[in-house]
Design a protein around this motif. Structure first.
Motif, mmCIF file in Angstrom:
data_model
loop_
_atom_site.group_PDB
_atom_site.id
_atom_site.type_symbol
_atom_site.label_atom_id
_atom_site.label_comp_id
_atom_site.label_asym_id
_atom_site.label_seq_id
_atom_site.Cartn_x
_atom_site.Cartn_y
_atom_site.Cartn_z
ATOM 1 N N MET A 51 -18.837 -26.202 -38.818
ATOM 2 C CA MET A 51 -20.073 -26.369 -38.046
ATOM 3 C C MET A 51 -21.195 -25.447 -38.514
ATOM 4 N N PHE A 52 -20.875 -24.182 -38.757
ATOM 5 C CA PHE A 52 -21.913 -23.212 -39.093
ATOM 6 C C PHE A 52 -21.999 -22.931 -40.587
ATOM 7 N N LYS A 53 -21.137 -23.574 -41.369
ATOM 8 C CA LYS A 53 -21.092 -23.432 -42.832
ATOM 9 C C LYS A 53 -20.895 -21.979 -43.264
ATOM 10 N N TYR A 54 -19.927 -21.336 -42.617
ATOM 11 C CA TYR A 54 -19.551 -19.981 -43.014
ATOM 12 C C TYR A 54 -18.334 -20.066 -43.921
ATOM 13 N N LYS A 55 -18.493 -19.592 -45.148
ATOM 14 C CA LYS A 55 -17.374 -19.638 -46.097
ATOM 15 C C LYS A 55 -16.248 -18.717 -45.674
ATOM 16 N N ILE A 56 -16.611 -17.555 -45.140
ATOM 17 C CA ILE A 56 -15.576 -16.585 -44.764
ATOM 18 C C ILE A 56 -14.690 -17.129 -43.647
ATOM 19 N N CYS A 57 -15.276 -17.900 -42.731
ATOM 20 C CA CYS A 57 -14.467 -18.486 -41.654
ATOM 21 C C CYS A 57 -13.472 -19.491 -42.212
ATOM 22 N N SER A 58 -13.900 -20.285 -43.186
ATOM 23 C CA SER A 58 -12.990 -21.267 -43.772
ATOM 24 C C SER A 58 -11.859 -20.591 -44.530
ATOM 25 N N TRP A 59 -12.172 -19.525 -45.264
ATOM 26 C CA TRP A 59 -11.130 -18.809 -45.991
ATOM 27 C C TRP A 59 -10.160 -18.120 -45.034
ATOM 28 N N LEU A 60 -10.690 -17.518 -43.966
ATOM 29 C CA LEU A 60 -9.808 -16.884 -42.981
ATOM 30 C C LEU A 60 -8.954 -17.914 -42.256
ATOM 31 N N ALA A 61 -9.498 -19.120 -42.045
ATOM 32 C CA ALA A 61 -8.711 -20.174 -41.412
ATOM 33 C C ALA A 61 -7.520 -20.557 -42.278
ATOM 34 N N ILE A 62 -7.705 -20.595 -43.584
ATOM 35 C CA ILE A 62 -6.585 -20.911 -44.488
ATOM 36 C C ILE A 62 -5.538 -19.799 -44.444
ATOM 37 N N ILE A 63 -5.978 -18.555 -44.374
ATOM 38 C CA ILE A 63 -5.035 -17.440 -44.297
ATOM 39 C C ILE A 63 -4.235 -17.496 -42.998
ATOM 40 N N PHE A 64 -4.929 -17.766 -41.877
ATOM 41 C CA PHE A 64 -4.227 -17.860 -40.599
ATOM 42 C C PHE A 64 -3.318 -19.086 -40.551
ATOM 43 N N CYS A 65 -3.690 -20.170 -41.256
ATOM 44 C CA CYS A 65 -2.801 -21.337 -41.348
ATOM 45 C C CYS A 65 -1.502 -20.971 -42.060
ATOM 46 N N ALA A 66 -1.622 -20.216 -43.132
ATOM 47 C CA ALA A 66 -0.420 -19.798 -43.862
ATOM 48 C C ALA A 66 0.459 -18.901 -43.000
ATOM 49 N N GLN A 81 -0.886 -28.640 -35.026
ATOM 50 C CA GLN A 81 -1.963 -27.666 -34.919
ATOM 51 C C GLN A 81 -2.315 -27.083 -36.284
ATOM 52 N N ILE A 82 -1.307 -26.795 -37.090
ATOM 53 C CA ILE A 82 -1.562 -26.220 -38.411
ATOM 54 C C ILE A 82 -2.255 -27.234 -39.310
ATOM 55 N N SER A 83 -1.819 -28.505 -39.251
ATOM 56 C CA SER A 83 -2.456 -29.510 -40.106
ATOM 57 C C SER A 83 -3.907 -29.730 -39.697
ATOM 58 N N MET A 84 -4.202 -29.699 -38.397
ATOM 59 C CA MET A 84 -5.587 -29.844 -37.954
ATOM 60 C C MET A 84 -6.424 -28.656 -38.417
ATOM 61 N N ALA A 85 -5.895 -27.450 -38.295
ATOM 62 C CA ALA A 85 -6.629 -26.268 -38.736
ATOM 63 C C ALA A 85 -6.838 -26.289 -40.245
ATOM 64 N N MET A 86 -5.823 -26.731 -40.986
ATOM 65 C CA MET A 86 -5.952 -26.787 -42.440
ATOM 66 C C MET A 86 -6.997 -27.825 -42.856
ATOM 67 N N MET A 87 -7.040 -28.951 -42.157
ATOM 68 C CA MET A 87 -8.053 -29.966 -42.479
ATOM 69 C C MET A 87 -9.457 -29.436 -42.218
ATOM 70 N N PHE A 88 -9.648 -28.743 -41.097
ATOM 71 C CA PHE A 88 -10.963 -28.164 -40.823
ATOM 72 C C PHE A 88 -11.320 -27.111 -41.866
ATOM 73 N N ALA A 89 -10.357 -26.287 -42.260
ATOM 74 C CA ALA A 89 -10.635 -25.237 -43.240
ATOM 75 C C ALA A 89 -10.995 -25.833 -44.600
ATOM 76 N N VAL A 90 -10.237 -26.829 -45.032
ATOM 77 C CA VAL A 90 -10.526 -27.462 -46.327
ATOM 78 C C VAL A 90 -11.856 -28.214 -46.259
ATOM 79 N N MET A 91 -12.108 -28.873 -45.138
ATOM 80 C CA MET A 91 -13.377 -29.584 -44.980
ATOM 81 C C MET A 91 -14.546 -28.598 -45.029
ATOM 82 N N GLY A 92 -14.367 -27.438 -44.403
ATOM 83 C CA GLY A 92 -15.412 -26.416 -44.458
ATOM 84 C C GLY A 92 -15.637 -25.893 -45.854
#
Length: 107
Positions: A51-66, A81-92
Motif C-alpha cells: 500500500m505505501f510502497k515501502y521496500k523495507i516493509c516488504s523485505w521484513l515481511a519475507i523475513i517474518f514469513c521465513a 497465513q504464511i502464503s498470504m503474507a508471502m504473496m503480499f511481500a512479493v507483490m510489494g
C-alpha cells in the motif's frame, strides 16, 4: 581424596527406575495453540509494503514469513497465513522494483 558414592548413595536413592516412563506430551487442540505473532507481523508488513510502497516493509515481511514457516505448528491455518503474507511481500517487492516509480516530493 577420592569420594566413594557407590553403595552409600544407591542405598538412600529414593528414585525407582522401574516406575520411570518416557514423556509423552498431551495432544493440544489447534484452537488452543498460541498465536503466531511472526505470521501476523508478516501480513501487516506485507500489506503496508504494497500500500505505501515501502521496500523495507516488504523485505521484513519475507523475513517474518521465513521465521513463521520455521516455527509452524498448525499446518493448515499457518500455511494459509504464511502464503498470504508471502504473496503480499512479493507483490510489494515487484511493485517497488519493477513497477513505476513514485513521483519525487518537492520541498
Amino acid at each position: 581424596m577420592s569420594h566413594s558414592h557407590g553403595n552409600v548413595s544407591s542405598a538412600s536413592d529414593p528414585r525407582q527406575p522401574s516406575a520411570a516412563r518416557p514423556y509423552t506430551p498431551r495432544p493440544v487442540a489447534p484452537e488452543d495453540l498460541p498465536v503466531d505473532y511472526s505470521g501476523f507481523i508478516a501480513v501487516i508488513l506485507g500489506v503496508s509494503g504494497v500500500m505505501f510502497k515501502y521496500k523495507i516493509c516488504s523485505w521484513l515481511a519475507i523475513i517474518f514469513c521465513a521465521q513463521s514457516l520455521a516455527n509452524m505448528r498448525n499446518f493448515e491455518n499457518d500455511l494459509k497465513q504464511i502464503s498470504m503474507a508471502m504473496m503480499f511481500a512479493v507483490m510489494g517487492l515487484v511493485t517497488n522494483y519493477v513497477g513505476p516509480n513514485r513521483p519525487a516530493t518537492k520541498k
